[in-house]
Motif scaffolding. Structure first.
Motif, short mmCIF file in Angstrom:
data_model
loop_
_atom_site.label_atom_id
_atom_site.label_comp_id
_atom_site.label_asym_id
_atom_site.label_seq_id
_atom_site.Cartn_x
_atom_site.Cartn_y
_atom_site.Cartn_z
N TYR A 1 8.48 13.91 -10.95
CA TYR A 1 9.25 12.76 -11.42
C TYR A 1 9.99 12.04 -10.28
N PRO A 2 10.65 12.76 -9.38
CA PRO A 2 11.28 12.05 -8.25
C PRO A 2 10.25 11.33 -7.38
N GLY A 3 9.08 11.93 -7.19
CA GLY A 3 8.04 11.30 -6.40
C GLY A 3 7.52 10.04 -7.05
N MET A 4 7.23 10.10 -8.35
CA MET A 4 6.74 8.92 -9.04
C MET A 4 7.80 7.83 -9.12
N ASN A 5 9.06 8.21 -9.16
CA ASN A 5 10.12 7.21 -9.13
C ASN A 5 10.04 6.40 -7.84
N LYS A 6 9.81 7.08 -6.72
CA LYS A 6 9.66 6.38 -5.43
C LYS A 6 8.45 5.45 -5.46
N VAL A 7 7.35 5.93 -6.02
CA VAL A 7 6.13 5.13 -6.09
C VAL A 7 6.37 3.87 -6.91
N LEU A 8 6.97 4.02 -8.08
CA LEU A 8 7.20 2.86 -8.95
C LEU A 8 8.22 1.90 -8.35
N GLN A 9 9.21 2.40 -7.64
CA GLN A 9 10.16 1.52 -6.96
C GLN A 9 9.44 0.71 -5.88
N SER A 10 8.55 1.34 -5.16
CA SER A 10 7.79 0.63 -4.12
C SER A 10 6.87 -0.42 -4.74
N ALA A 11 6.22 -0.06 -5.83
CA ALA A 11 5.33 -1.01 -6.51
C ALA A 11 6.13 -2.20 -7.03
N ASN B 1 -1.74 -7.37 -10.29
CA ASN B 1 -0.92 -7.90 -11.37
C ASN B 1 -0.88 -9.41 -11.31
N THR B 2 -0.72 -10.04 -12.46
CA THR B 2 -0.53 -11.48 -12.51
C THR B 2 0.73 -11.78 -13.30
N SER B 3 1.04 -13.05 -13.38
CA SER B 3 2.22 -13.48 -14.11
C SER B 3 2.13 -13.19 -15.60
N SER B 4 0.93 -12.87 -16.09
CA SER B 4 0.78 -12.58 -17.53
C SER B 4 1.59 -11.37 -17.95
N LEU B 5 2.01 -10.54 -16.98
CA LEU B 5 2.82 -9.37 -17.29
C LEU B 5 4.30 -9.69 -17.28
N SER B 6 4.64 -10.95 -17.09
CA SER B 6 6.03 -11.41 -17.09
C SER B 6 6.89 -10.67 -16.09
N GLY B 7 6.31 -10.26 -15.00
CA GLY B 7 7.07 -9.61 -13.95
C GLY B 7 7.66 -8.27 -14.33
N LYS B 8 7.08 -7.60 -15.31
CA LYS B 8 7.65 -6.36 -15.83
C LYS B 8 7.11 -5.14 -15.11
N ILE B 9 7.42 -5.01 -13.85
CA ILE B 9 7.06 -3.80 -13.13
C ILE B 9 8.29 -2.90 -13.15
N GLN B 10 8.15 -1.71 -13.68
CA GLN B 10 9.28 -0.80 -13.80
C GLN B 10 9.43 0.01 -12.53
N ILE C 1 0.86 -1.17 0.00
CA ILE C 1 0.00 0.00 0.00
C ILE C 1 0.90 1.22 0.00
N ILE C 2 0.75 2.06 -1.01
CA ILE C 2 1.56 3.27 -1.14
C ILE C 2 0.65 4.46 -0.85
N VAL C 3 0.95 5.14 0.23
CA VAL C 3 0.13 6.28 0.65
C VAL C 3 0.81 7.56 0.19
N GLY C 4 0.15 8.29 -0.68
CA GLY C 4 0.70 9.55 -1.17
C GLY C 4 1.51 9.37 -2.44
N THR C 5 1.84 10.48 -3.03
CA THR C 5 2.50 10.48 -4.34
C THR C 5 4.02 10.49 -4.25
N GLY C 6 4.56 10.47 -3.06
CA GLY C 6 6.01 10.41 -2.91
C GLY C 6 6.73 11.71 -3.21
N LEU C 7 6.00 12.80 -3.30
CA LEU C 7 6.65 14.08 -3.62
C LEU C 7 7.67 14.43 -2.55
N PRO C 8 8.87 14.85 -2.97
CA PRO C 8 9.87 15.27 -2.00
C PRO C 8 9.46 16.55 -1.29
N GLN C 9 10.05 16.79 -0.13
CA GLN C 9 9.77 18.02 0.59
C GLN C 9 10.33 19.22 -0.17
#
Length: 141
Positions: free
Chosen positions: A38-48, A132-141, A4-12
């Motif tokens: 962009y830095p905030g979304m990078n954190k979100v995608l890394q967490s995902a 997500n399922t395995s149909s995505l071949s584990g491609k989470i960026q 669970i990712i709470v918030g957009t990850g925007l830096p201070q």
């Protein structure tokens, strides 16, 4: 498995971020995007990406912030998230149950891949959920 990712990850807000913002604004770009979005979304995608590591992994990712349902944020999602559906707190349970009970054959064919972006039009709570399922071949960026 899930996250669970709470918030957009925007830096201070700080001097360094404001310098970056001013620079990109000065050359005709959106300084806010470069300094904060962009830095905030990078954190979100890394967490995902912590949820799905291999082709066989399955998991749930909940993004809890109404801003994720806006175009500004959605355009930064990985292409695997492009067919998101809207869901609410009330419909999330049924989505999750459907996802986890889906047969292996359906998951492998992609028929059981659930994506949902949720927002509460009448209340204060909203979220984006993506399953997500395995149909995505584990491609989470």
């Amino acid at each position: 498995i899930g996250v669970i990712i709470v918030g957009t990850g925007l830096p201070q807000v700080c001097n360094e971020r404001e310098i970056v913002k001013q620079y990109f604004s000065g050359i005709g770009s959106d300084g806010f995007e470069y300094a904060y979005l962009y830095p905030g979304m990078n954190k979100v995608l890394q967490s995902a990406g912590r949820v799905i590591r291999t082709e066989k992994d399955r998991g749930l990712i909940l993004l809890l912030d109404e801003r994720f349902s806006t175009g500004r944020y959605r355009e930064l999602f990985p292409r695997e998230w492009s067919n998101a559906r809207h869901c609410t707190a009330e419909s999330l349970t049924s989505y999750m149950q459907e996802f986890w009970e889906c047969s292996i054959e359906a998951r492998e064919s992609g028929r059981c891949s659930l994506y949902a972006i949720a927002s509460s039009r009448s209340g204060s709570s909203s979220f984006v959920c993506r399953m997500n399922t395995s149909s995505l071949s584990g491609k989470i960026q």
